[in-house]
Write a protein that holds these residues in place. Sequence first.
Motif, PDB file in Angstrom:
ATOM      1  N   GLN A   1       0.855  -1.195   0.000  1.00 28.93           N
ATOM      2  CA  GLN A   1       0.000   0.000   0.000  1.00 28.93           C
ATOM      3  C   GLN A   1       0.894   1.250   0.000  1.00 28.93           C
ATOM      4  N   THR A   2       0.299   2.371   0.299  1.00 29.15           N
ATOM      5  CA  THR A   2       1.046   3.564   0.684  1.00 29.15           C
ATOM      6  C   THR A   2       0.483   4.007   2.024  1.00 29.15           C
TER       7      THR A   2
ATOM      8  N   THR B   1       5.955   0.673 -10.557  1.00 30.88           N
ATOM      9  CA  THR B   1       4.600   0.919 -10.050  1.00 30.88           C
ATOM     10  C   THR B   1       4.567   1.376  -8.601  1.00 30.88           C
ATOM     11  N   ASP B   2       5.694   1.327  -7.918  1.00 29.28           N
ATOM     12  CA  ASP B   2       5.710   1.943  -6.591  1.00 29.28           C
ATOM     13  C   ASP B   2       7.106   2.455  -6.261  1.00 29.28           C
TER      14      ASP B   2
HETATM   15  C1  LIG Z   1       1.854   2.410  -5.041  1.00 25.48           C
HETATM   16  C2  LIG Z   1       0.719   1.435  -5.067  1.00 25.48           C
HETATM   17  O1  LIG Z   1      -0.450   2.016  -4.566  1.00 25.48           O
HETATM   18  C3  LIG Z   1       1.051   0.267  -4.175  1.00 25.48           C
HETATM   19  O2  LIG Z   1       0.032  -0.672  -4.228  1.00 25.48           O
HETATM   20  C4  LIG Z   1       0.458   0.913  -6.451  1.00 25.48           C
HETATM   21  O3  LIG Z   1       1.562   0.194  -6.896  1.00 25.48           O
HETATM   22  C5  LIG Z   1       0.088   1.977  -7.422  1.00 25.48           C
HETATM   23  O4  LIG Z   1      -0.070   1.324  -8.662  1.00 25.48           O
HETATM   24  P1  LIG Z   1      -1.088   1.738  -9.750  1.00 25.48           P
HETATM   25  O5  LIG Z   1      -0.759   0.928 -10.934  1.00 25.48           O
HETATM   26  O6  LIG Z   1      -0.804   3.181  -9.945  1.00 25.48           O
HETATM   27  O7  LIG Z   1      -2.427   1.407  -9.218  1.00 25.48           O
END
Ligand SMILES: C[C@](O)(CO)[C@H](O)COP(=O)(O)O
Length: 238
Positions: free
Chosen positions: A165-166, A197-198
């Motif tokens: 998560q964040t 992605t994170d």
């Molecule tokens: C950062 C994140 O919310 C961790 O779960 C997620 O990777 C964001 O990814 P998204 O592809 O932008 O949904």
Amino acid sequence: MEKKKYRCGAVVLAAGSGKRMGGSTKKQYLLMGGKPVLYYSLKAFEDSFIDEIVLVTGAEDISYCQQELVEKYGFTKVSRVTEGGKERYHSVVCGLTALSNCDYIFIHDGARPFVTGGILERCLTDATKYGACVAGMPVKDTIKIADAKGMIRETPDRNLVWMVQTPQVFDAPLIRSAYQKLLAEEEKLLQQGIHITDDAMVVETLMRHPVKLTEGSYQNIKITTPEDMRVAESFLAD
Ligand SMILES: C[C@](O)(CO)[C@H](O)COP(=O)(O)O
Ligand SMILES: Nc1ccn([C@@H]2O[C@H](COP(=O)(O)OP(=O)(O)OP(=O)(O)O)[C@@H](O)[C@H]2O)c(=O)n1
């Protein structure tokens, strides 16, 4: 003993277009209990030990955010509302650039409205201990890794699999260097088919720095698709 006071900054991301949600209003501005999703994310940071918040949004939404969120709700810790970029990681770079010097930097999806003061506290504790940590929770389902044809390739040990998560929280010089390196190596990573992605991924991949998984919460969902809004409304009603 008095707890050491670190200066903590936060980058709250709200520059996405919400393709998976669809609809004419971007998901971070959809109303939940009468207030925008983004309000709840900002409120959790405003009410915490965080010293400064930079809000990153689309160029077209800067004045809405300034007037209808920051001024309307009196978010005094928001120092800047700044324009984001094409991908999430570009928006993070914009946020880091706008944020003043601090010891630890919290990066948070504006689309995660159920972050709590407790999660922020736990993340700060781990960030001071490990230099890098991300909120997350162990998965509840069995996870399968598939091949390109949708056939199961392997079943990882579920006890070792987490949903991330964040907030994702880092020692400030570490995350600033990691993102600088990412910009320098962006093309190479894209050619290798690596999609960032994170934030942890930037630190893991480019700095080879270990990242601690910190207990988040099963309610700390990201609003991504329409059914998430119904789940969110039910959490608010709790
Ligand atoms: C950062 C994140 O919310 C961790 O779960 C997620 O990777 C964001 O990814 P998204 O592809 O932008 O949904
Ligand atoms: N260029 C981008 C892309 C995403 N985000 C933010 O990063 C968070 C997580 O991203 P995600 O859920 O993927 O949001 P969107 O990119 O808006 O959604 P989608 O991928 O469905 O288009 C959100 O708060 C989003 O606003 C951002 O600031 N800048």
